[in-house]
Enzyme design. Structure first.
Site, PDB file in Angstrom:
ATOM      1  N   THR A   1       0.485  -1.076  -0.064  1.00  0.00           N
ATOM      2  CA  THR A   1       0.093   0.001  -0.204  1.00  0.00           C
ATOM      3  C   THR A   1       1.169   1.209  -0.322  1.00  0.00           C
ATOM      4  OG1 THR A   1      -1.727  -1.108   1.308  1.00  0.00           O
ATOM      5  CG2 THR A   1      -1.870   1.201   1.140  1.00  0.00           C
TER       6      THR A   1
ATOM      7  N   VAL B   1       3.768   8.197  12.225  1.00  0.00           N
ATOM      8  CA  VAL B   1       2.547   8.307  13.306  1.00  0.00           C
ATOM      9  C   VAL B   1       1.380   9.340  12.463  1.00  0.00           C
ATOM     10  CG1 VAL B   1       2.164   9.640  15.477  1.00  0.00           C
ATOM     11  CG2 VAL B   1       4.350   8.566  15.630  1.00  0.00           C
TER      12      VAL B   1
ATOM     13  N   GLY C   1      -0.002   9.020   9.949  1.00  0.00           N
ATOM     14  CA  GLY C   1       0.005   8.673   8.354  1.00  0.00           C
ATOM     15  C   GLY C   1       0.632  10.383   7.996  1.00  0.00           C
TER      16      GLY C   1
ATOM     17  N   ILE D   1      -0.279  13.083   7.959  1.00  0.00           N
ATOM     18  CA  ILE D   1      -1.412  14.401   9.182  1.00  0.00           C
ATOM     19  C   ILE D   1       1.190  14.273   9.914  1.00  0.00           C
ATOM     20  CG2 ILE D   1      -1.866  15.295  11.457  1.00  0.00           C
ATOM     21  CD1 ILE D   1      -3.603  13.028  11.872  1.00  0.00           C
TER      22      ILE D   1
ATOM     23  N   ASP E   1      -1.729  -0.127  17.869  1.00  0.00           N
ATOM     24  CA  ASP E   1      -1.263   0.337  17.334  1.00  0.00           C
ATOM     25  C   ASP E   1      -1.571   1.717  17.475  1.00  0.00           C
ATOM     26  OD1 ASP E   1      -0.744   1.121  14.041  1.00  0.00           O
ATOM     27  OD2 ASP E   1      -2.401   1.845  15.010  1.00  0.00           O
TER      28      ASP E   1
ATOM     29  N   LYS F   1       2.195   4.179  18.822  1.00  0.00           N
ATOM     30  CA  LYS F   1       1.929   5.692  18.076  1.00  0.00           C
ATOM     31  C   LYS F   1       2.655   6.179  19.426  1.00  0.00           C
ATOM     32  CE  LYS F   1      -0.792   4.844  13.847  1.00  0.00           C
ATOM     33  NZ  LYS F   1      -1.718   4.730  13.251  1.00  0.00           N
TER      34      LYS F   1
HETATM   35  P1  NAP Z   1       1.911  -3.783   2.848  1.00  0.00           P
HETATM   36  O1  NAP Z   1       0.537  -3.619   1.684  1.00  0.00           O
HETATM   37  O2  NAP Z   1       1.586  -4.838   3.876  1.00  0.00           O
HETATM   38  O3  NAP Z   1       2.866  -4.405   1.844  1.00  0.00           O
HETATM   39  C1  NAP Z   1       4.462  -4.475   2.378  1.00  0.00           C
HETATM   40  C2  NAP Z   1       5.559  -4.076   1.194  1.00  0.00           C
HETATM   41  O4  NAP Z   1       6.008  -5.606   1.687  1.00  0.00           O
HETATM   42  C3  NAP Z   1       4.481  -5.508   0.058  1.00  0.00           C
HETATM   43  O5  NAP Z   1       5.139  -5.242  -1.163  1.00  0.00           O
HETATM   44  C4  NAP Z   1       6.164  -7.092   0.402  1.00  0.00           C
HETATM   45  O6  NAP Z   1       6.397  -7.926  -0.426  1.00  0.00           O
HETATM   46  C5  NAP Z   1       6.947  -6.186   1.419  1.00  0.00           C
HETATM   47  N1  NAP Z   1       7.994  -6.979   2.131  1.00  0.00           N
HETATM   48  C6  NAP Z   1       7.450  -7.051   2.974  1.00  0.00           C
HETATM   49  N2  NAP Z   1       8.380  -8.275   4.076  1.00  0.00           N
HETATM   50  C7  NAP Z   1       9.136  -8.663   3.187  1.00  0.00           C
HETATM   51  C8  NAP Z   1      10.449  -8.856   3.176  1.00  0.00           C
HETATM   52  N3  NAP Z   1      10.670  -9.861   3.906  1.00  0.00           N
HETATM   53  N4  NAP Z   1      11.110  -9.095   2.429  1.00  0.00           N
HETATM   54  C9  NAP Z   1      10.714  -8.514   1.067  1.00  0.00           C
HETATM   55  N5  NAP Z   1       9.957  -7.669   0.528  1.00  0.00           N
HETATM   56  C10 NAP Z   1       9.075  -7.764   1.709  1.00  0.00           C
HETATM   57  O7  NAP Z   1       2.116  -3.175   4.112  1.00  0.00           O
HETATM   58  P2  NAP Z   1       1.822  -1.504   3.992  1.00  0.00           P
HETATM   59  O8  NAP Z   1       0.713  -1.183   4.322  1.00  0.00           O
HETATM   60  O9  NAP Z   1       2.563  -0.719   2.525  1.00  0.00           O
HETATM   61  O10 NAP Z   1       2.462  -1.080   5.444  1.00  0.00           O
HETATM   62  C11 NAP Z   1       4.186  -0.590   5.078  1.00  0.00           C
HETATM   63  C12 NAP Z   1       4.517   0.014   6.264  1.00  0.00           C
HETATM   64  O11 NAP Z   1       3.911   1.523   6.385  1.00  0.00           O
HETATM   65  C13 NAP Z   1       4.102  -0.376   7.550  1.00  0.00           C
HETATM   66  O12 NAP Z   1       5.730  -0.452   8.896  1.00  0.00           O
HETATM   67  C14 NAP Z   1       3.144  -0.551   7.405  1.00  0.00           C
HETATM   68  O13 NAP Z   1       2.702  -0.234   9.544  1.00  0.00           O
HETATM   69  C15 NAP Z   1       3.094   1.821   7.528  1.00  0.00           C
HETATM   70  N6  NAP Z   1       2.236   2.380   8.024  1.00  0.00           N
HETATM   71  C16 NAP Z   1       0.908   2.109   6.992  1.00  0.00           C
HETATM   72  C17 NAP Z   1      -0.009   2.541   6.635  1.00  0.00           C
HETATM   73  C18 NAP Z   1      -0.851   2.299   5.514  1.00  0.00           C
HETATM   74  O14 NAP Z   1      -1.984   3.174   6.027  1.00  0.00           O
HETATM   75  N7  NAP Z   1      -1.188   0.746   5.200  1.00  0.00           N
HETATM   76  C19 NAP Z   1       0.576   3.797   7.021  1.00  0.00           C
HETATM   77  C20 NAP Z   1       1.051   4.040   8.006  1.00  0.00           C
HETATM   78  C21 NAP Z   1       2.258   3.796   8.587  1.00  0.00           C
HETATM   79  P3  NAP Z   1       5.009  -8.347  -1.272  1.00  0.00           P
HETATM   80  O15 NAP Z   1       4.470  -8.356  -1.804  1.00  0.00           O
HETATM   81  O16 NAP Z   1       6.082  -9.424  -2.487  1.00  0.00           O
HETATM   82  O17 NAP Z   1       5.483  -9.839   0.064  1.00  0.00           O
HETATM   83  N1  HSE Z   2      -4.354   0.389  10.858  1.00  0.00           N
HETATM   84  C1  HSE Z   2      -4.012   2.183  11.617  1.00  0.00           C
HETATM   85  C2  HSE Z   2      -5.485   2.640  11.923  1.00  0.00           C
HETATM   86  C3  HSE Z   2      -3.059   2.931   9.675  1.00  0.00           C
HETATM   87  O1  HSE Z   2      -6.093   2.103  11.376  1.00  0.00           O
HETATM   88  O2  HSE Z   2      -5.267   3.506  12.268  1.00  0.00           O
HETATM   89  C4  HSE Z   2      -1.719   2.393  10.204  1.00  0.00           C
HETATM   90  O3  HSE Z   2      -0.986   3.027  10.949  1.00  0.00           O
END
Ligand code: NAP
Ligand code: HSE
Length: 431
Positions: free
Chosen positions: A15, A134, A136, A138, A203, A207
């Site tokens: 994502t 923390v 996203g 903001i 979560d 934060k």
């Molecule tokens: P996600 O959609 O699950 O994507 C994770 C990505 O990392 C995938 O492309 C995955 O590849 C790759 N990956 C995971 N483990 C790996 C490994 N060991 N080696 C190589 N590639 C690996 O996660 P996300 O939602 O983007 O979140 C990513 C980070 O941002 C997390 O730390 C999350 O807490 C943080 N975050 C997310 C959001 C949000 O809105 N989603 C907001 C704030 C912070 P494959 O698909 O090939 O497995």
């Molecule tokens: N799962 C979190 C939320 C987003 O619902 O706010 C990633 O930090």
């Protein structure tokens, strides 16, 4: 004249990673004018190359081998958006040791091992930035470290989880029960397949650990944060809260008191007139109080592809500016104090209490006698008609009381024969 380019690598193309790739493309035309050079993603680490191929213009930049990135000296910035503790921690540490700058959105890791990562950055005079970890999209880490640095901050608190805010909003506005609101959040894609980290408050707890560390210049880790989730909150609690002029929100609170830092996440009643009470659906908001600025509130999207990427790309641009001005590592770890973190039993809170008592003369007097013994003072009380079990439902909001004393009072009350059931205790936000 040839345009200057700084090469970067993405770790993860889910994502957030896909969002970063898109936002960098959206900025492509004005990047040079804005920050003095172009940022080019030359490598992307994923596990599944096939799945990722359609997400990039040139699939040859994809790799499932970390060595391709760590050994590539042309890569100056590593953007870690893969999540999890390991191998993310190893990759970030190795990248910093190799003199690369790192941006990370990984709250799980930073809330536990932030100090080690910042120490590694300092040792190599590199930048390690984590605005997206923390709330996203903001801006809050940079405001706390820079714009508000001229303050002694006394409190940073707010709604830092979008999934639970969506659920509580549906319960409040549409009278839904928790399970129905969770099912809707899952259907609409707000809640993850396993919603535990959100609904149990973990979560938000991560934060709060990061916010408290940055706001009070003293390290607070995930294990220091007291955490309760929202799974026990019912539509009835929310109705009573409304009658008493309040809304229920999952709040993350970090407070700097004379006796140490209070850091907790729990569902709380908040006066319906408080600005946070109007932050609904999946929105987040963080409220800060400082001795110079007084109150400041930051509001917006706490998650999602482009909002989170917005914060990540802001960090990348900051790093690029630092590289060009030859001042990398300018703002590293800001935890120069070593303040104690208070045990929750020593914190002081107001409480909402819902209980079933025998519907007869003298029962309220018995209740207040127990309260008085433990310094619990009643601020508001509602008594409802006789229930099916012949009991009356009594709802109380207390004045501020030491948590440990309130707990003992509740234990003693629950052993009284006149008290049939303690249905709920929920904290009430207030200074
Ligand atoms: P996600 O959609 O699950 O994507 C994770 C990505 O990392 C995938 O492309 C995955 O590849 C790759 N990956 C995971 N483990 C790996 C490994 N060991 N080696 C190589 N590639 C690996 O996660 P996300 O939602 O983007 O979140 C990513 C980070 O941002 C997390 O730390 C999350 O807490 C943080 N975050 C997310 C959001 C949000 O809105 N989603 C907001 C704030 C912070 P494959 O698909 O090939 O497995
Ligand atoms: N799962 C979190 C939320 C987003 O619902 O706010 C990633 O930090």
């Amino acid at each position: 004249m040839e345009e200057k380019v700084i090469n970067a690598a993405l770790l993860g193309l889910g994502t957030v990673g896909t969002g970063v790739y898109k936002v960098l493309k959206m900025q492509e035309d004005e990047m040079t004018a804005k920050i003095g050079c172009k940022v080019r993603i030359t490598r992307v680490l994923v596990r599944n190359l096939e799945k990722a191929a359609a997400k990039v213009d040139d699939p040859s930049i994809l790799t499932n081998n970390w060595e391709d990135i760590i050994t590539d000296s042309s890569i100056k910035i590593v953007i870690e958006v893969m999540g999890g503790i390991n191998p993310a921690q190893t990759y970030i540490t190795e990248a910093l040791k190799a003199g690369k700058h790192v941006v990370s959105a990984n709250k799980d890791l930073i809330a536990v091992n932030g100090k080690e990562l910042l120490d590694a950055a300092e040792a190599s005079h590199s930048d390690f930035l984590f605005e997206a970890a923390v709330a996203g999209g903001i801006p809050i880490i940079r405001p706390l470290k820079q714009c508000l640095a001229g303050n002694h901050l006394s409190e940073v608190m707010g709604i830092v989880n979008g999934t639970t805010n969506f659920i509580l909003t549906k319960m409040s506005q549409e009278g839904m029960e928790f399970q129905d609101a969770l099912a809707l959040a899952t259907k609409l894609g707000y809640a993850e397949a396993d919603p535990t980290a959100d609904i149990d408050g973990l979560d938000a707890g991560r934060k709060v650990a990061i916010l408290a560390s940055v706001a009070f210049n003293s390290r607070v880790v995930f294990d220091d944060v007291y955490i309760e989730g929202i799974t026990k909150i019912s539509a009835k609690d929310i109705r009573y809260a409304k009658e008493m002029g309040c809304t229920i929100k999952l709040l993350g609170v970090a407070r700097n008191t004379d006796e140490g830092i209070e850091a907790y996440v729990c569902p709380m009643l908040i006066p319906s007139t408080h600005p946070l009470a109007t932050v609904n659906d999946s929105y987040n908001a963080v409220f800060v109080n400082g001795d110079a600025v007084e109150d400041a509130m930051f509001f917006g999207r706490g998650a999602g592809q482009l909002p989170t990427a917005s914060a990540v790309v802001g960090d990348v641009f900051d790093i690029v500016r630092n590289i060009q001005a030859d001042c990398s590592g300018r703002i590293g770890c800001t935890c120069y104090k070593n303040l104690p973190v208070k045990k929750m039993e020593n914190a002081h809170s107001r409480f909402f209490l819902r209980l079933h008592v025998e519907d007869r003369c003298g029962v309220l007097a018995e209740m207040t006698e127990v309260f008085a013994k433990y310094h619990v003072s009643v601020a508001q009380i509602i008594q409802r008609d006789t229930l099916d079990d012949g009991c009356a439902e009594v709802v109380v909001i207390t004045a501020k009381v030491r948590e440990g004393d309130f707990k003992t009072a509740i234990e003693e009350l629950s052993n009284r024969s006149s008290v049939k059931k303690i249905s709920r205790t929920i904290r009430v936000y207030g200074k």
